[in-house]
Enzyme design. Structure first.
Site, PDB file in Angstrom:
ATOM      1  N   SER A  31      33.716  26.135  43.500  1.00  0.00           N
ATOM      2  CA  SER A  31      34.949  26.961  42.868  1.00  0.00           C
ATOM      3  C   SER A  31      35.847  26.307  42.477  1.00  0.00           C
ATOM      4  O   SER A  31      36.366  25.346  43.370  1.00  0.00           O
ATOM      5  CB  SER A  31      35.154  27.991  44.050  1.00  0.00           C
ATOM      6  OG  SER A  31      36.056  28.854  43.261  1.00  0.00           O
TER       7      SER A  31
ATOM      8  N   LYS B 150      30.535  32.108  49.177  1.00  0.00           N
ATOM      9  CA  LYS B 150      30.847  31.831  47.491  1.00  0.00           C
ATOM     10  C   LYS B 150      30.976  33.197  46.846  1.00  0.00           C
ATOM     11  O   LYS B 150      31.651  33.578  46.038  1.00  0.00           O
ATOM     12  CB  LYS B 150      30.156  30.873  46.807  1.00  0.00           C
ATOM     13  CG  LYS B 150      30.279  30.689  45.356  1.00  0.00           C
ATOM     14  CD  LYS B 150      32.023  30.173  45.027  1.00  0.00           C
ATOM     15  CE  LYS B 150      31.981  29.804  43.777  1.00  0.00           C
ATOM     16  NZ  LYS B 150      31.597  30.543  42.688  1.00  0.00           N
TER      17      LYS B 150
ATOM     18  N   HIS C 249      33.991  34.942  48.016  1.00  0.00           N
ATOM     19  CA  HIS C 249      35.021  34.572  47.467  1.00  0.00           C
ATOM     20  C   HIS C 249      35.032  34.996  45.941  1.00  0.00           C
ATOM     21  O   HIS C 249      36.304  35.489  45.352  1.00  0.00           O
ATOM     22  CB  HIS C 249      34.955  33.104  46.988  1.00  0.00           C
ATOM     23  CG  HIS C 249      35.672  32.311  46.112  1.00  0.00           C
ATOM     24  ND1 HIS C 249      35.357  32.316  44.723  1.00  0.00           N
ATOM     25  CD2 HIS C 249      36.817  31.419  46.175  1.00  0.00           C
ATOM     26  CE1 HIS C 249      36.374  31.593  44.129  1.00  0.00           C
ATOM     27  NE2 HIS C 249      37.183  31.156  44.942  1.00  0.00           N
ATOM     28  N   ASN C 250      33.990  35.095  45.164  1.00  0.00           N
ATOM     29  CA  ASN C 250      34.174  35.639  43.898  1.00  0.00           C
ATOM     30  C   ASN C 250      34.455  37.163  43.720  1.00  0.00           C
ATOM     31  O   ASN C 250      35.001  37.715  42.945  1.00  0.00           O
ATOM     32  CB  ASN C 250      32.642  35.471  42.958  1.00  0.00           C
ATOM     33  CG  ASN C 250      32.437  33.990  42.560  1.00  0.00           C
ATOM     34  OD1 ASN C 250      33.150  33.170  43.235  1.00  0.00           O
ATOM     35  ND2 ASN C 250      31.915  33.796  41.627  1.00  0.00           N
TER      36      ASN C 250
ATOM     37  N   GLU D 149      37.992  37.356  44.333  1.00  0.00           N
ATOM     38  CA  GLU D 149      38.629  36.996  42.943  1.00  0.00           C
ATOM     39  C   GLU D 149      38.714  38.162  41.770  1.00  0.00           C
ATOM     40  O   GLU D 149      39.544  38.560  41.268  1.00  0.00           O
ATOM     41  CB  GLU D 149      37.614  35.686  42.321  1.00  0.00           C
ATOM     42  CG  GLU D 149      37.979  35.347  40.986  1.00  0.00           C
ATOM     43  CD  GLU D 149      36.942  34.294  40.413  1.00  0.00           C
ATOM     44  OE1 GLU D 149      36.570  34.401  39.330  1.00  0.00           O
ATOM     45  OE2 GLU D 149      36.693  33.487  41.208  1.00  0.00           O
TER      46      GLU D 149
END
Length: 482
Positions: free
Chosen positions: A128, A183, A186-187, A190
């Protein structure tokens, strides 16, 4: 000369990542399906540097030091499987295949098992930070075959972002699909952060009538306090950006949002695991609603709002907005960590929650000062059930909740949608409620479907059925708990 690592896929992320690797002293082999890209790169940005350009998979694999480390940065899905099949004939036991794209974690679980069955090792890693992060230091979240970690650790930790204390924003996450799961979360966070900032922007623009210049100043001030983060920083810059003609670019952009699926994957995973990721779900749906542009334009001609204009202290509401955004951001991370905790139980991963916060501390899109406090919370209590229960965050949300509620009230009065910030507050109120109305819901389910219920005065796990109408029998449906 042999390469320390090889990379397949010279698109934006791949090209910048190999430049990062080379700048840290590594020799890198490169290959691209369109081989002209290889030559163009070697003659262009890679000129005079320690790169080995390959025109075939065979040549590419032959140029690598053992154990060979083959990294792919290609489109998620079939392309990853295709390249795995192409490289396998030219690899040998102990070699490592690395998928650095945004693959869905169940695919990574499957691929790890398949590659390991061939005697090789597999890593699925989240990367990222976008174009700039790939070049200067991204956040890297590797998982997969644990035996592969010592071979790639020196490279990954050297090319990753580092905290101010010099700690690499890269650490081993866990087995099989753990890296790509982290991940994905995380997105999802986000998505939530971006949506909440957009809701705050709409309230400032339409509710308070602020100009782009005024909003730029507000975001500049916020970025110097507890909201200091990459996304606030770039939003500040976007609001201050003008063309050579003095036109604000933000005002020329069509209000329909795109998405590549990672936010949706996070929401679907939450549903599968029975976890209330309400904020991220609303952020995904907000993008879907934005895509209905033509319908919204037509609906705006018919459907009317309250027609109320803001009157009052603008500075006070701006401070309330800041606090509401901060509190909602805490909830976003609390929900994300709640999902990771449940996934770790489901898939047998040993996730280091404090370490994950450290990986997100630099290089990635959701990097912020805020993450240091998350690491401290999990360092103090590795078994922390919910981030909201850590003393720092308990106090922070309690201090902000009056402002948070005033913002939601004002958004309702003005008819300005705040689905993510509103969902965050609803989650907080639901999570802190010792008793919810689910007793009525269970009664309804038992009434129409004999789905049974548990009782307050009986041990958990005992189920009961009531013949509500007098016409039903004593047979009850099977019970399951999500």
């Amino acid at each position: 000369m042999k390469a320390d690592i090889g990379l397949i896929g010279l698109a934006v992320m791949g090209e910048n990542l190999v430049l990062n690797m080379e700048s840290k002293g590594f020799t890198v082999a490169v290959f691209n399906r369109t081989v002209e890209k290889v030559d163009a790169f070697i003659a262009g940005r890679g000129a005079g540097k320690k790169f080995i350009g390959a025109h075939s998979i065979k040549e590419f694999c032959a140029s690598l030091e053992r154990p060979r480390k083959v990294m792919m940065l290609v489109k998620a899905g079939k392309a990853v499987d295709d390249f795995i099949e192409q490289v396998l004939p030219f690899l040998e036991p102990g070699d490592i295949i690395i998928d650095g794209g945004n693959s869905h974690f169940p695919d990574t679980i499957r691929r790890a098992k398949y590659v390991e069955s061939k005697g090789l090792l597999f890593i699925g890693t989240g990367v990222s930070g976008g174009e700039e992060g790939a070049l200067l230091g991204p956040s890297i979240m590797p998982g997969g075959s644990t035996a592969a970690w010592p071979a790639v650790k020196p490279i990954f930790q050297k090319i990753s972002a580092h905290t101010e204390a010099g700690e690499p924003c890269c650490e081993w996450v866990g087995e099989n699909g753990a890296g790509h799961f982290v991940k994905m979360v995380h997105n999802g966070i986000e998505y939530g952060d971006m949506q909440m900032i957009c809701e705050t922007y709409q309230m400032m623009k339409e509710g308070l009538g602020l100009s782009n210049e005024e909003m730029h100043k507000v975001l500049k001030d916020w970025n110097e306090g507890e909201l200091d983060s990459y996304l606030i920083e770039i939003t500040r810059d976007i609001l201050g950006y003008k063309t050579d003609k003095g036109e604000a670019v933000i005002d020329q952009i069509l209000d329909t949002a795109g998405q590549k699926g990672t936010g949706k994957w996070t929401a679907v995973s939450a549903l599968d695991l029975g976890q209330p990721l309400t904020l991220i779900g609303e952020a995904v749906f907000a993008r879907c609603l934005s895509a209905l542009k033509d319908e919204r334009v037509e609906a705006a001609k018919t459907l009317k709002g309250p027609g109320v204009k803001f009157s009052g202290d603008k500075a006070a509401l701006l401070e309330d907005l800041r606090q509401a955004l901060y509190a909602s951001k805490i909830v976003s991370y609390a929900q994300g960590y709640q999902l990771m905790r449940e996934a770790a139980k489901e898939y047998g991963w040993k996730l280091n929650n404090g370490g994950i916060a450290l990986m997100w501390r630099g290089g990635c899109i959701i990097r912020s000062v805020f993450l240091g406090k998350i690491k401290e919370a999990f360092d103090a209590n590795p078994d922390l059930v919910n981030l909201l229960l850590a003393p720092f965050f308990t106090k922070a949300v309690d201090n902000a909740q009056a402002a948070w509620r005033r913002v939601i009230i004002k958004s309702v009065e003005l008819g300005i949608p705040m689905p993510a910030i509103g969902a965050a507050l609803a989650y907080y109120d639901g999570y802190r409620a010792a008793r919810l109305p689910a007793n009525l819901l269970q009664a309804q389910r038992d009434y129409f479907g004999a789905h049974t219920y548990e009782r307050l005065d009986k041990p958990r796990g005992q189920f009961f059925h009531t013949n509500w109408t007098g016409r039903g029998g004593d047979t009850a449906a099977s019970t399951y708990i999500v």
